[in-house]
Design a protein around this motif. Structure first.
Motif, PDB file in Angstrom:
ATOM      1  N   VAL A 135       0.818  -1.052  -0.122  1.00  0.00           N
ATOM      2  CA  VAL A 135       0.128   0.071  -0.085  1.00  0.00           C
ATOM      3  C   VAL A 135       0.874   1.085  -0.237  1.00  0.00           C
ATOM      4  CG1 VAL A 135      -1.777   1.222   1.327  1.00  0.00           C
ATOM      5  CG2 VAL A 135      -1.906  -1.202   1.202  1.00  0.00           C
ATOM      6  N   ARG A 136       0.578   2.031  -0.933  1.00  0.00           N
ATOM      7  CA  ARG A 136       1.391   3.742  -0.982  1.00  0.00           C
ATOM      8  C   ARG A 136       0.576   4.667  -0.846  1.00  0.00           C
ATOM      9  NH1 ARG A 136       2.938  -0.145  -4.946  1.00  0.00           N
ATOM     10  NH2 ARG A 136       4.619  -1.207  -4.539  1.00  0.00           N
ATOM     11  N   ILE A 137      -0.524   4.588  -0.145  1.00  0.00           N
ATOM     12  CA  ILE A 137      -1.347   5.537   0.120  1.00  0.00           C
ATOM     13  C   ILE A 137      -1.402   5.920   1.650  1.00  0.00           C
ATOM     14  CG2 ILE A 137      -3.685   6.490  -0.184  1.00  0.00           C
ATOM     15  CD1 ILE A 137      -3.752   4.925  -2.640  1.00  0.00           C
ATOM     16  N   GLY A 138      -1.359   6.994   2.155  1.00  0.00           N
ATOM     17  CA  GLY A 138      -1.726   7.336   3.709  1.00  0.00           C
ATOM     18  C   GLY A 138      -1.918   8.591   3.930  1.00  0.00           C
ATOM     19  N   GLY A 139      -2.192   8.832   5.283  1.00  0.00           N
ATOM     20  CA  GLY A 139      -2.608  10.256   5.497  1.00  0.00           C
ATOM     21  C   GLY A 139      -1.416  10.652   6.135  1.00  0.00           C
ATOM     22  N   GLU A 140      -0.693  11.522   5.375  1.00  0.00           N
ATOM     23  CA  GLU A 140       0.489  12.466   5.572  1.00  0.00           C
ATOM     24  C   GLU A 140      -0.014  13.961   6.068  1.00  0.00           C
ATOM     25  OE1 GLU A 140       4.089  10.650   3.185  1.00  0.00           O
ATOM     26  OE2 GLU A 140       3.109  12.310   2.551  1.00  0.00           O
ATOM     27  N   VAL A 141       0.631  14.512   6.962  1.00  0.00           N
ATOM     28  CA  VAL A 141       0.609  15.883   7.257  1.00  0.00           C
ATOM     29  C   VAL A 141       1.733  16.697   6.363  1.00  0.00           C
ATOM     30  CG1 VAL A 141       0.663  17.640   9.201  1.00  0.00           C
ATOM     31  CG2 VAL A 141      -0.198  15.325   9.745  1.00  0.00           C
ATOM     32  N   LYS A 142       0.981  17.403   5.374  1.00  0.00           N
ATOM     33  CA  LYS A 142       1.589  18.093   4.439  1.00  0.00           C
ATOM     34  C   LYS A 142       1.801  19.387   4.834  1.00  0.00           C
ATOM     35  CE  LYS A 142       0.499  14.789   0.703  1.00  0.00           C
ATOM     36  NZ  LYS A 142       1.603  14.062   0.578  1.00  0.00           N
TER      37      LYS A 142
END
Length: 97
Positions: free
Chosen positions: A46-53
């Motif tokens: 899995v290469r999707i996540g919830g990053e704080v950008k």
């Protein structure tokens, strides 16, 4: 009956940084999910996540020199959220000493 007091809110999340940005993102239906960019995720299924950008770690590190050994990003995210909650609660700085 015990009372609970929530004096302030501090939010640092993939949906928004700060209470107003977070709430605006939520009410607009913004998703905090996207391609992982903070590290090489190619080895993971899995290469999707919830990053704080858009979160800059340097200013937080500078404000908390006593946390020199805790430069991990998750620690700095927590410190930034705590700092925001204290500011939102309008706690006088002399009470924090």
């Amino acid at each position: 009956m015990k009372r609970v007091v929530i004096p302030g809110i501090g939010v640092v999340s993939p949906v928004g940084i700060g209470r107003e940005a977070f709430w605006s993102g939520l009410t607009a239906g913004k998703s905090g999910l996207g391609p992982i960019t903070l590290f090489d995720a190619s080895a993971f299924p899995v290469r999707i996540g919830g990053e704080v950008k858009g979160f800059e770690t340097a200013p937080v590190s500078a404000r908390f020199p006593e946390a020199a050994g805790a430069r991990d990003r998750k620690v700095l995210l927590a410190l930034a959220a705590a700092e925001e909650a204290i500011a939102d609660a309008r706690v006088p700085s002399e009470q924090l000493q």
